[in-house]
Design a protein around this motif. Sequence first.
Motif, PDB file in Angstrom:
ATOM      1  N   LEU A   3       0.942  -1.188  -0.277  1.00  0.00           N
ATOM      2  CA  LEU A   3       0.037   0.085   0.053  1.00  0.00           C
ATOM      3  C   LEU A   3       0.932   1.341   0.010  1.00  0.00           C
ATOM      4  O   LEU A   3       1.773   1.344   0.773  1.00  0.00           O
ATOM      5  N   ARG A   4       0.661   2.054  -0.730  1.00  0.00           N
ATOM      6  CA  ARG A   4       1.400   3.288  -1.199  1.00  0.00           C
ATOM      7  C   ARG A   4       0.715   4.683  -0.806  1.00  0.00           C
ATOM      8  O   ARG A   4       1.305   5.465  -0.413  1.00  0.00           O
ATOM      9  N   LYS A   6      -1.364   6.909   1.783  1.00  0.00           N
ATOM     10  CA  LYS A   6      -1.405   6.488   3.102  1.00  0.00           C
ATOM     11  C   LYS A   6      -2.523   7.579   3.819  1.00  0.00           C
ATOM     12  O   LYS A   6      -3.377   7.271   4.376  1.00  0.00           O
ATOM     13  N   HIS A   7      -2.586   8.935   3.231  1.00  0.00           N
ATOM     14  CA  HIS A   7      -3.404   9.649   3.867  1.00  0.00           C
ATOM     15  C   HIS A   7      -3.843  10.821   2.782  1.00  0.00           C
ATOM     16  O   HIS A   7      -2.991  10.878   1.727  1.00  0.00           O
ATOM     17  N   VAL A  23      -7.549   8.142   6.081  1.00  0.00           N
ATOM     18  CA  VAL A  23      -6.479   7.162   5.993  1.00  0.00           C
ATOM     19  C   VAL A  23      -7.112   6.088   5.499  1.00  0.00           C
ATOM     20  O   VAL A  23      -7.912   5.554   5.447  1.00  0.00           O
ATOM     21  N   SER A  25      -5.892   2.163   4.550  1.00  0.00           N
ATOM     22  CA  SER A  25      -5.483   0.919   5.079  1.00  0.00           C
ATOM     23  C   SER A  25      -5.244  -0.131   4.033  1.00  0.00           C
ATOM     24  O   SER A  25      -5.514   0.111   3.017  1.00  0.00           O
ATOM     25  N   GLU A  26      -4.995  -1.478   4.514  1.00  0.00           N
ATOM     26  CA  GLU A  26      -4.847  -2.266   3.658  1.00  0.00           C
ATOM     27  C   GLU A  26      -5.999  -2.687   2.861  1.00  0.00           C
ATOM     28  O   GLU A  26      -7.033  -2.697   3.442  1.00  0.00           O
ATOM     29  N   THR A  85      -0.482  11.909   0.880  1.00  0.00           N
ATOM     30  CA  THR A  85       0.717  11.448   1.640  1.00  0.00           C
ATOM     31  C   THR A  85       0.918  10.147   1.248  1.00  0.00           C
ATOM     32  O   THR A  85      -0.091   9.376   1.056  1.00  0.00           O
ATOM     33  N   PHE A  86       2.108   9.753   0.557  1.00  0.00           N
ATOM     34  CA  PHE A  86       2.365   8.352   0.088  1.00  0.00           C
ATOM     35  C   PHE A  86       3.687   7.720   0.674  1.00  0.00           C
ATOM     36  O   PHE A  86       4.473   8.629   1.374  1.00  0.00           O
ATOM     37  N   ASP A  87       3.406   6.359   0.955  1.00  0.00           N
ATOM     38  CA  ASP A  87       4.439   5.721   1.405  1.00  0.00           C
ATOM     39  C   ASP A  87       5.619   5.430   0.623  1.00  0.00           C
ATOM     40  O   ASP A  87       5.392   4.738  -0.652  1.00  0.00           O
ATOM     41  N   SER A  89       8.913   3.991   1.590  1.00  0.00           N
ATOM     42  CA  SER A  89       9.791   3.123   2.116  1.00  0.00           C
ATOM     43  C   SER A  89      10.542   2.219   1.122  1.00  0.00           C
ATOM     44  O   SER A  89      11.744   1.867   1.258  1.00  0.00           O
ATOM     45  N   GLU A  99       8.679   9.160   3.193  1.00  0.00           N
ATOM     46  CA  GLU A  99       7.393   9.309   3.129  1.00  0.00           C
ATOM     47  C   GLU A  99       7.222  10.791   2.390  1.00  0.00           C
ATOM     48  O   GLU A  99       8.032  11.735   2.559  1.00  0.00           O
TER      49      GLU A  99
END
Length: 345
Positions: A3-4, A6-7, A23, A25-26, A85-87, A89, A99
């Motif tokens: 999951l990329r 996030k918000h 938000v 989630s998965e 907002t993207f993940d 990582s 982030e």
Amino acid sequence: MPLRLKHLELNGYKSFASKADFVFSEGISAIVGPNGSGKSNVVDGIRWVLGEQSYSLLRGKKTEDMIFAGSDKRARAGMAQVTLTFDNSDGWLPIDFSEVAISRRAHRDGSNDYLLNGQKVRLKDIHELLARCGLAERTYTIIGQGLIDNALALKAEERRALFEEAAGIGLYRDKREDSLRKLDATQRNLDRVLDILEEIRPRLASLERQAKRARDYHVVKRELDAVLRTWYGYHWRRGLTAVDVAAAAATQAEAALAAHQARQAEFDQQVGGLRSRAQEIRRALNETRGRLDSARSEREALARELAVAEERRLESVASRAGHRKPKLCDRRKPDGDGRQRDRVQ
């Protein structure tokens, strides 16, 4: 697939007067609500923050339509801001942050600000960053109502462009078009240079003569500058020497002037003393003259008295002699200085 997303944060955007944070989630996330609850505004917010410039796709006409217009209970907002907002990582975005927060801010004067992790950037920077990972402005990651029907109704060339944008090659096509534009501009500049060369080729001989004159002029100018520097240096040294001599003469003159001033001060002091003595002598002379005048007055008075006394004595002697006239008679008559002299009759 990780999951990329996030918000999603909306603040003052369209119907979201207060700050709203979604938000993700998965799995699959769905936004459910009745008509008019603002579901489409969430999608518009995502499309808007990704850099969409067509207000018709955002169901508006201008930037001010993206800002909360107010209601009976709430005043209108001064600006609208959406943050996605993207993940990162796993590094799927070509940026050194785990982030990544992309924000777009609109003001009522029509200006828009774009922020990347809180730092202001250009819209072009946002487009290039998203185009590298398939999130460009028209990659169809967001499929709106009627898009499928429109895609099926497109012509072959238009459908090809749609597939190219969906495949994420729009960035490279834009770069190719930009490179072609630069090549065209370079070719036009080259043609212009060739035209200028053709224009000045008949004048090359004259230009060569002028260039030779210019080179000769620069050579002569350098030599003249060197000679002038030598000439001015010579006169400068002479001037410095003259200044030193004049300074020494001035110093000597100042010393002589100081000595003369000292002697003049001494003379002034002596003259002052002599003047004082002269005044004293004048006063003594005046006093002496006064005494002399007094003595002369006294002498004259005494002489008159003496003459009167002598006359009286003679008269007395004559009266005793019986009126006898002597043949020889000594008479002493005082002179003007008061002394008696012998006089014979």
